[in-house]
Scaffold this motif. Sequence first.
Motif, PDB file in Angstrom:
ATOM      1  N   ILE A   1       0.860  -1.190   0.000  1.00 17.78           N
ATOM      2  CA  ILE A   1       0.000   0.000   0.000  1.00 17.78           C
ATOM      3  C   ILE A   1       0.895   1.239   0.000  1.00 17.78           C
ATOM      4  CG2 ILE A   1      -1.893   1.214   1.154  1.00 17.78           C
ATOM      5  CD1 ILE A   1      -2.623  -1.380   2.584  1.00 17.78           C
ATOM      6  N   CYS A   2       0.741   2.074  -1.025  1.00 24.01           N
ATOM      7  CA  CYS A   2       1.633   3.229  -1.200  1.00 24.01           C
ATOM      8  C   CYS A   2       0.937   4.546  -0.911  1.00 24.01           C
ATOM      9  CB  CYS A   2       2.156   3.273  -2.633  1.00 24.01           C
ATOM     10  SG  CYS A   2       2.929   1.745  -3.164  1.00 24.01           S
ATOM     11  N   ASP A   3       1.500   5.286   0.033  1.00 23.35           N
ATOM     12  CA  ASP A   3       1.037   6.651   0.281  1.00 23.35           C
ATOM     13  C   ASP A   3       1.643   7.525  -0.828  1.00 23.35           C
ATOM     14  OD1 ASP A   3      -0.059   8.854   1.476  1.00 23.35           O
ATOM     15  OD2 ASP A   3       1.344   8.942   3.163  1.00 23.35           O
ATOM     16  N   THR A   4       0.913   8.546  -1.234  1.00 18.78           N
ATOM     17  CA  THR A   4       1.445   9.476  -2.240  1.00 18.78           C
ATOM     18  C   THR A   4       1.138  10.896  -1.787  1.00 18.78           C
ATOM     19  OG1 THR A   4      -0.610   9.595  -3.492  1.00 18.78           O
ATOM     20  CG2 THR A   4       0.945   7.863  -4.135  1.00 18.78           C
ATOM     21  N   ALA A   5       1.891  11.850  -2.327  1.00 16.89           N
ATOM     22  CA  ALA A   5       1.641  13.248  -1.976  1.00 16.89           C
ATOM     23  C   ALA A   5       0.343  13.696  -2.651  1.00 16.89           C
ATOM     24  CB  ALA A   5       2.792  14.110  -2.441  1.00 16.89           C
ATOM     25  N   GLY A   6      -0.346  14.612  -2.001  1.00 15.05           N
ATOM     26  CA  GLY A   6      -1.609  15.081  -2.576  1.00 15.05           C
ATOM     27  C   GLY A   6      -1.660  16.583  -2.705  1.00 15.05           C
ATOM     28  N   ARG A   7      -0.774  17.108  -3.522  1.00 15.29           N
ATOM     29  CA  ARG A   7      -0.752  18.568  -3.638  1.00 15.29           C
ATOM     30  C   ARG A   7      -1.528  18.995  -4.869  1.00 15.29           C
ATOM     31  NH1 ARG A   7       4.041  16.783  -2.690  1.00 15.29           N
ATOM     32  NH2 ARG A   7       4.903  17.304  -4.704  1.00 15.29           N
ATOM     33  N   LEU A   8      -2.805  19.166  -4.677  1.00 15.84           N
ATOM     34  CA  LEU A   8      -3.661  19.482  -5.825  1.00 15.84           C
ATOM     35  C   LEU A   8      -3.420  20.880  -6.378  1.00 15.84           C
ATOM     36  CD1 LEU A   8      -7.380  18.374  -5.803  1.00 15.84           C
ATOM     37  CD2 LEU A   8      -5.625  18.017  -7.513  1.00 15.84           C
ATOM     38  N   HIS A   9      -2.866  21.775  -5.552  1.00 11.89           N
ATOM     39  CA  HIS A   9      -2.674  23.135  -6.041  1.00 11.89           C
ATOM     40  C   HIS A   9      -1.650  23.178  -7.176  1.00 11.89           C
ATOM     41  CE1 HIS A   9       0.479  22.858  -2.881  1.00 11.89           C
ATOM     42  NE2 HIS A   9       1.174  23.506  -3.780  1.00 11.89           N
ATOM     43  N   ASN A  10      -0.904  22.111  -7.300  1.00  8.07           N
ATOM     44  CA  ASN A  10      -0.011  22.037  -8.445  1.00  8.07           C
ATOM     45  C   ASN A  10      -0.285  20.738  -9.202  1.00  8.07           C
ATOM     46  OD1 ASN A  10       2.031  22.065 -10.312  1.00  8.07           O
ATOM     47  ND2 ASN A  10       3.499  22.981  -8.887  1.00  8.07           N
ATOM     48  N   LYS A  11      -1.324  20.836 -10.019  1.00  9.34           N
ATOM     49  CA  LYS A  11      -1.823  19.667 -10.732  1.00  9.34           C
ATOM     50  C   LYS A  11      -0.777  19.023 -11.619  1.00  9.34           C
ATOM     51  CE  LYS A  11      -6.722  19.524 -11.747  1.00  9.34           C
ATOM     52  NZ  LYS A  11      -7.702  19.893 -12.754  1.00  9.34           N
ATOM     53  N   LYS A  12       0.007  19.875 -12.268  1.00  6.97           N
ATOM     54  CA  LYS A  12       0.976  19.375 -13.235  1.00  6.97           C
ATOM     55  C   LYS A  12       2.026  18.529 -12.513  1.00  6.97           C
ATOM     56  CE  LYS A  12       3.709  21.008 -17.128  1.00  6.97           C
ATOM     57  NZ  LYS A  12       5.056  21.196 -16.532  1.00  6.97           N
ATOM     58  N   ASN A  13       2.528  19.038 -11.386  1.00  4.28           N
ATOM     59  CA  ASN A  13       3.511  18.286 -10.614  1.00  4.28           C
ATOM     60  C   ASN A  13       2.942  16.987 -10.092  1.00  4.28           C
ATOM     61  OD1 ASN A  13       5.406  20.168 -11.005  1.00  4.28           O
ATOM     62  ND2 ASN A  13       5.479  20.927  -8.892  1.00  4.28           N
ATOM     63  N   LEU A  14       1.721  17.081  -9.586  1.00  3.06           N
ATOM     64  CA  LEU A  14       1.083  15.889  -9.038  1.00  3.06           C
ATOM     65  C   LEU A  14       0.934  14.826 -10.126  1.00  3.06           C
ATOM     66  CD1 LEU A  14      -0.394  14.550  -6.615  1.00  3.06           C
ATOM     67  CD2 LEU A  14      -2.497  15.462  -7.556  1.00  3.06           C
ATOM     68  N   MET A  15       0.472  15.285 -11.290  1.00  2.92           N
ATOM     69  CA  MET A  15       0.264  14.357 -12.386  1.00  2.92           C
ATOM     70  C   MET A  15       1.578  13.705 -12.792  1.00  2.92           C
ATOM     71  SD  MET A  15      -1.692  15.019 -16.003  1.00  2.92           S
ATOM     72  CE  MET A  15      -2.467  16.459 -15.434  1.00  2.92           C
ATOM     73  N   GLU A  16       2.620  14.524 -12.860  1.00  5.03           N
ATOM     74  CA  GLU A  16       3.929  13.998 -13.251  1.00  5.03           C
ATOM     75  C   GLU A  16       4.466  13.019 -12.213  1.00  5.03           C
ATOM     76  OE1 GLU A  16       6.319  17.390 -14.251  1.00  5.03           O
ATOM     77  OE2 GLU A  16       5.223  17.564 -16.147  1.00  5.03           O
ATOM     78  N   GLU A  17       4.247  13.357 -10.941  1.00  4.72           N
ATOM     79  CA  GLU A  17       4.717  12.490  -9.864  1.00  4.72           C
ATOM     80  C   GLU A  17       4.001  11.130  -9.928  1.00  4.72           C
ATOM     81  OE1 GLU A  17       5.485  14.566  -6.210  1.00  4.72           O
ATOM     82  OE2 GLU A  17       4.634  12.906  -5.062  1.00  4.72           O
ATOM     83  N   LEU A  18       2.695  11.185 -10.094  1.00  2.00           N
ATOM     84  CA  LEU A  18       1.930   9.932 -10.149  1.00  2.00           C
ATOM     85  C   LEU A  18       2.300   9.119 -11.385  1.00  2.00           C
ATOM     86  CD1 LEU A  18      -1.608  11.153  -8.982  1.00  2.00           C
ATOM     87  CD2 LEU A  18       0.075   9.871  -7.657  1.00  2.00           C
ATOM     88  N   ARG A  19       2.539   9.821 -12.479  1.00  2.00           N
ATOM     89  CA  ARG A  19       2.906   9.139 -13.716  1.00  2.00           C
ATOM     90  C   ARG A  19       4.250   8.431 -13.548  1.00  2.00           C
ATOM     91  NH1 ARG A  19       2.124  13.236 -18.180  1.00  2.00           N
ATOM     92  NH2 ARG A  19      -0.112  12.885 -18.054  1.00  2.00           N
ATOM     93  N   LYS A  20       5.168   9.114 -12.903  1.00  2.00           N
ATOM     94  CA  LYS A  20       6.507   8.555 -12.681  1.00  2.00           C
ATOM     95  C   LYS A  20       6.422   7.314 -11.776  1.00  2.00           C
ATOM     96  CE  LYS A  20      11.121  10.103 -11.369  1.00  2.00           C
ATOM     97  NZ  LYS A  20      11.851  11.128 -10.604  1.00  2.00           N
ATOM     98  N   ILE A  21       5.622   7.427 -10.724  1.00  2.00           N
ATOM     99  CA  ILE A  21       5.439   6.291  -9.808  1.00  2.00           C
ATOM    100  C   ILE A  21       4.829   5.112 -10.566  1.00  2.00           C
ATOM    101  CG2 ILE A  21       4.087   5.454  -7.831  1.00  2.00           C
ATOM    102  CD1 ILE A  21       4.437   8.235  -6.565  1.00  2.00           C
TER     103      ILE A  21
END
Length: 297
Positions: free
Chosen positions: A184-204
């Motif tokens: 079970i993986c916790d991930t960051a949830g910084r919605l105020h920066n959608k682009k970063n979040l999307m990139e982070e999730l994509r990378k993971i």
Amino acid sequence: DKLKEGLTKTRNNITEKVEQLLSLTKTIDDELYEELEEILIMADVGVNTTNKIIDLLRKRIKEKKVSDAGQVKEHLKDILSEIMGGNAQNVLPESTPAVYMIVGVNGVGKTTSIGKMANYLKGKGYRIMLAAGDTFRAAAIDQLEVWGNRAGVDVIKHKEGADPAAVIYDAIQSAKARHVDVLICDTAGRLHNKKNLMEELRKINRVVEREYPEAYKQTFLVLDATTGQNALIQAKQFIGVASVNGIILTKLDGTAKGGVVVAINDELSIPVKMIGVGEGMEDLQEFDPKAFVDALF
Ligand code: GDP
């Protein structure tokens, strides 16, 4: 039971009003439907979903030739349960090994829910491991470790500021070595920066695809029920960046606006999989629409 207890505030808000209304109703007419509509909207069922419920109720009352207001409640219960998909949900993996990605903004109860979920799945006989993929805040890593210890499961972590994808990479290697069933993986949830979040999730996700192609993968979005209709807005934002398979709706015990469960199930094409009804380890349950409605009325 815990579900009933957790829904006390919502029950006082919706159910008592519905029962009072029906006990005073002599004839089933437009006025009754309008008042029911108002009660549902006040409980954060949402305008769209409420309209749908009232339309279905009118139709059913007519079809079944119901004239006794006392019977309206049972039909309303059936419709609510149907709108929420009818079937009980479960979070057990369809196959193992499995990787569960948990997303959601800070404060919604993400860490707590991961701990509770780990405990729940462990109780079902699965070997569980946690990965501290929210490296943005040191507190998030510490908190996850506290919950991991409580649940008696290993936690893989790096330092604050580390690359989340590197944490997940390490966790996958450990999970393989220790024959873990569900990571079970916790991930960051910084919605105020959608682009970063999307990139982070994509990378993971790329790391998971590459290192663990055989794993059964699910992404769960954690939402806070006390935020009512805002939870729905947040969900729509997240669904735009991550492919979400299920919702974990927390803090239902803390709100009278539990009607949001109905709205979320209806408006998103994603099922509510688990609900949080308290702060304790056992207070996260698989969502069962029928049991939910029965606990409510
Ligand atoms: P995160 O920032 O999203 O990881 O949030 P946390 O997991 O730290 O939770 C934030 C707060 O919400 C904590 O005080 C939790 O105890 C509380 N919380 C989480 N889930 C529930 C729930 O289902 N019911 C109640 N009453 N509190 C909850």
